[in-house]
Design a protein around this motif. Structure first.
Motif, PDB file in Angstrom:
ATOM      1  N   UNK A  17      88.221 137.540 -23.834  1.00 48.51           N
ATOM      2  CA  UNK A  17      87.328 139.046 -23.723  1.00 48.51           C
ATOM      3  C   UNK A  17      88.386 139.140 -22.534  1.00 48.51           C
ATOM      4  N   UNK A  18      89.078 140.985 -22.656  1.00 50.77           N
ATOM      5  CA  UNK A  18      90.041 141.488 -21.916  1.00 50.77           C
ATOM      6  C   UNK A  18      89.206 142.485 -20.588  1.00 50.77           C
ATOM      7  N   UNK A  19      87.914 143.114 -20.302  1.00 54.22           N
ATOM      8  CA  UNK A  19      87.355 143.640 -19.895  1.00 54.22           C
ATOM      9  C   UNK A  19      87.817 143.548 -18.444  1.00 54.22           C
ATOM     10  N   UNK A  20      87.322 142.323 -18.270  1.00 49.63           N
ATOM     11  CA  UNK A  20      87.161 142.440 -15.575  1.00 49.63           C
ATOM     12  C   UNK A  20      88.771 141.038 -16.047  1.00 49.63           C
ATOM     13  N   UNK A  21      89.475 141.135 -17.163  1.00 51.58           N
ATOM     14  CA  UNK A  21      90.779 140.562 -16.859  1.00 51.58           C
ATOM     15  C   UNK A  21      91.626 141.742 -17.031  1.00 51.58           C
ATOM     16  N   UNK A  22      91.191 142.681 -16.769  1.00 56.39           N
ATOM     17  CA  UNK A  22      92.128 144.069 -17.027  1.00 56.39           C
ATOM     18  C   UNK A  22      91.345 144.920 -15.834  1.00 56.39           C
ATOM     19  N   UNK A  23      90.286 145.321 -14.759  1.00 56.61           N
ATOM     20  CA  UNK A  23      90.609 145.608 -14.178  1.00 56.61           C
ATOM     21  C   UNK A  23      91.151 144.842 -13.120  1.00 56.61           C
ATOM     22  N   UNK A  24      91.175 143.131 -12.869  1.00 55.21           N
ATOM     23  CA  UNK A  24      91.435 141.982 -12.298  1.00 55.21           C
ATOM     24  C   UNK A  24      93.408 142.308 -12.158  1.00 55.21           C
ATOM     25  N   UNK A  25      93.793 142.877 -13.377  1.00 54.63           N
ATOM     26  CA  UNK A  25      95.001 142.844 -13.339  1.00 54.63           C
ATOM     27  C   UNK A  25      95.404 143.528 -12.502  1.00 54.63           C
ATOM     28  N   UNK A  26      94.836 145.337 -12.746  1.00 60.42           N
ATOM     29  CA  UNK A  26      94.733 146.564 -11.829  1.00 60.42           C
ATOM     30  C   UNK A  26      94.859 146.390 -10.335  1.00 60.42           C
ATOM     31  N   UNK A  27      93.718 144.949  -9.861  1.00 59.77           N
ATOM     32  CA  UNK A  27      93.402 145.672  -8.696  1.00 59.77           C
ATOM     33  C   UNK A  27      94.697 144.827  -8.511  1.00 59.77           C
ATOM     34  N   UNK A  28      94.768 143.639  -8.448  1.00 53.86           N
ATOM     35  CA  UNK A  28      96.462 143.118  -8.143  1.00 53.86           C
ATOM     36  C   UNK A  28      97.346 143.722  -7.812  1.00 53.86           C
ATOM     37  N   UNK A  29      97.323 144.885  -8.915  1.00 56.13           N
ATOM     38  CA  UNK A  29      99.019 145.412  -9.129  1.00 56.13           C
ATOM     39  C   UNK A  29      99.023 146.694  -7.828  1.00 56.13           C
ATOM     40  N   UNK A  30      97.697 147.059  -7.801  1.00 59.28           N
ATOM     41  CA  UNK A  30      97.947 148.655  -6.916  1.00 59.28           C
ATOM     42  C   UNK A  30      97.626 148.742  -5.875  1.00 59.28           C
ATOM     43  N   UNK A  31      95.790 147.795  -5.924  1.00 63.67           N
ATOM     44  CA  UNK A  31      95.450 148.207  -4.322  1.00 63.67           C
ATOM     45  C   UNK A  31      94.618 146.550  -3.986  1.00 63.67           C
ATOM     46  N   UNK A  32      95.537 145.347  -3.813  1.00 62.37           N
ATOM     47  CA  UNK A  32      94.787 143.842  -3.482  1.00 62.37           C
ATOM     48  C   UNK A  32      93.758 143.821  -3.305  1.00 62.37           C
ATOM     49  N   UNK A  33      93.428 144.691  -1.986  1.00 67.43           N
ATOM     50  CA  UNK A  33      92.328 144.862  -0.938  1.00 67.43           C
ATOM     51  C   UNK A  33      90.812 144.891  -1.413  1.00 67.43           C
ATOM     52  N   UNK A  34      91.094 145.439  -2.474  1.00 68.91           N
ATOM     53  CA  UNK A  34      90.145 145.517  -3.466  1.00 68.91           C
ATOM     54  C   UNK A  34      89.067 144.058  -3.997  1.00 68.91           C
ATOM     55  N   UNK A  35      89.742 143.025  -3.889  1.00 74.12           N
ATOM     56  CA  UNK A  35      89.901 141.813  -4.285  1.00 74.12           C
ATOM     57  C   UNK A  35      88.144 141.007  -3.512  1.00 74.12           C
ATOM     58  N   UNK A  36      88.101 142.009  -2.019  1.00 73.12           N
ATOM     59  CA  UNK A  36      87.061 141.660  -1.317  1.00 73.12           C
ATOM     60  C   UNK A  36      86.167 141.967  -2.272  1.00 73.12           C
ATOM     61  N   UNK A  37      85.473 143.133  -3.227  1.00 71.63           N
ATOM     62  CA  UNK A  37      84.769 143.128  -3.375  1.00 71.63           C
ATOM     63  C   UNK A  37      84.490 142.939  -4.724  1.00 71.63           C
ATOM     64  N   UNK A  38      85.052 140.926  -5.068  1.00 71.60           N
ATOM     65  CA  UNK A  38      84.871 140.420  -6.728  1.00 71.60           C
ATOM     66  C   UNK A  38      83.583 140.085  -5.721  1.00 71.60           C
ATOM     67  N   UNK A  39      82.794 139.534  -4.917  1.00 70.55           N
ATOM     68  CA  UNK A  39      81.308 139.162  -4.720  1.00 70.55           C
ATOM     69  C   UNK A  39      80.365 140.327  -5.419  1.00 70.55           C
ATOM     70  N   UNK A  40      80.685 141.557  -4.796  1.00 73.74           N
ATOM     71  CA  UNK A  40      80.020 142.270  -5.834  1.00 73.74           C
ATOM     72  C   UNK A  40      79.902 142.846  -7.394  1.00 73.74           C
ATOM     73  N   UNK A  41      80.527 142.462  -7.689  1.00 77.04           N
ATOM     74  CA  UNK A  41      81.080 142.311  -8.840  1.00 77.04           C
ATOM     75  C   UNK A  41      80.505 141.134  -8.995  1.00 77.04           C
ATOM     76  N   UNK A  42      80.754 139.728  -8.773  1.00 72.28           N
ATOM     77  CA  UNK A  42      79.717 138.522  -9.219  1.00 72.28           C
ATOM     78  C   UNK A  42      77.815 139.376  -9.428  1.00 72.28           C
TER      79      UNK A  42
END
Length: 223
Positions: A17-42
C-alpha cells in the motif's frame, strides 16, 4: 472504438500500500516534528477498525496530522516526485509492468483507478505509462493550497465504479468504448469487476480468491 484496461493501484500494481507511506514520506522530509502525532494516527486506524469513522475520514485525519491542514503545490511537488520515484524503483510488481506493456501493445487505453489520492497516484501512473488516472481528489482552495479534505467521494468500492462511469462519460467514451479489462487484488472492487468484460484478480486476498472462483474470473500472480 477504444478498448480499455483499468488497474487498481495499491497491492495490484504495487506490492505494498502507498497511502500511509506517502504521508510518512512527506512528514519526514517536510516537518519531522509531525511524527509526534503517530500515536494519534494509530488511534484513528483503530477507530476505523472499530467502525467509528469511515475510510474517507481516516484519510483526512491522517493527512491533517502528518502533512497539515494545507500545503502549497510548490511545496508538495518535490515530495510527490521523490515518493513516486521511490515507488517506481522498489514497489512495482513485475507482472504489472508486463501487463501494462501488453495492454498498450494491444492498443488499449490504460487507466489507473485507485482509492489513493490522485495527487501522488498520477505521478506514479505517469512514470509507468498510464494514459489516465481516476483517484480520490483533494480540495484545492482559492489560494491554490491543497487541503486535508477529500473532494467528492473516496474512490473505493461502489464509489470507484461511479467515478469510473463519470470518467467514461467525461472522456466522451460513453457508448463508444470497446472491451474493458479490469485488474484488482481486492474484493472491495467487486462492482467494477462485475461491470467489466474481463475481470482479472491479481494476487487476490482470500475473499477475492473465493469470489473469483465462484464467478469464474481469471486469477494472475504478478509476483
Amino acid at each position: 472504438m477504444s478498448d480499455l484496461a483499468i488497474y487498481d493501484m495499491d497491492r495490484t500494481v504495487t506490492r505494498r500500500a502507498t497511502y500511509t507511506p506517502f504521508l510518512l514520506h512527506c512528514a519526514v522530509r517536510r516537518a519531522p516534528w509531525r511524527l509526534i502525532f503517530l500515536p494519534l494516527v494509530l488511534l484513528s486506524m483503530l477507530a476505523y477498525v472499530a467502525k467509528l469513522i469511515g475510510r474517507a475520514k481516516l484519510k483526512e485525519l491522517n493527512h491533517q496530522l502528518l502533512i497539515g491542514h494545507w500545503i502549497h503545490p510548490r511545496e508538495l511537488k518535490p515530495l510527490v516526485d521523490s515518493f513516486a520515484d521511490k515507488q517506481v524503483t522498489a514497489n512495482i510488481r513485475p507482472g504489472a509492468r508486463a501487463a501494462i506493456a501488453r495492454d498498450k501493445a494491444q492498443g488499449r487505453r490504460v487507466v489507473m483507478a485507485t482509492a489513493s489520492y490522485r495527487l501522488y497516484a498520477a505521478a506514479i501512473a505517469e512514470r509507468l505509462g498510464f494514459d489516465d488516472v481516476i483517484g480520490t481528489g483533494s480540495v484545492i482552495g482559492l489560494d491554490e493550497r491543497v487541503r486535508a479534505r477529500i473532494e467528492g467521494e473516496n474512490c473505493y468500492a461502489d464509489a470507484k465504479l461511479r467515478m469510473i462511469a463519470d470518467w467514461v462519460e467525461k472522456s466522451g467514451l460513453l457508448g463508444r468504448h470497446g472491451h474493458v479489462r479490469f485488474y484488482s487484488d481486492h474484493a472491495s472492487d467487486a462492482p467494477a469487476f462485475e461491470w467489466s468484460d474481463e475481470p482479472v484478480a491479481v494476487n487476490p486476498h482470500a475473499r477475492l480468491a473465493r469470489l473469483a472462483a465462484e464467478r469464474g474470473w481469471r486469477v494472475e500472480d504478478w509476483g
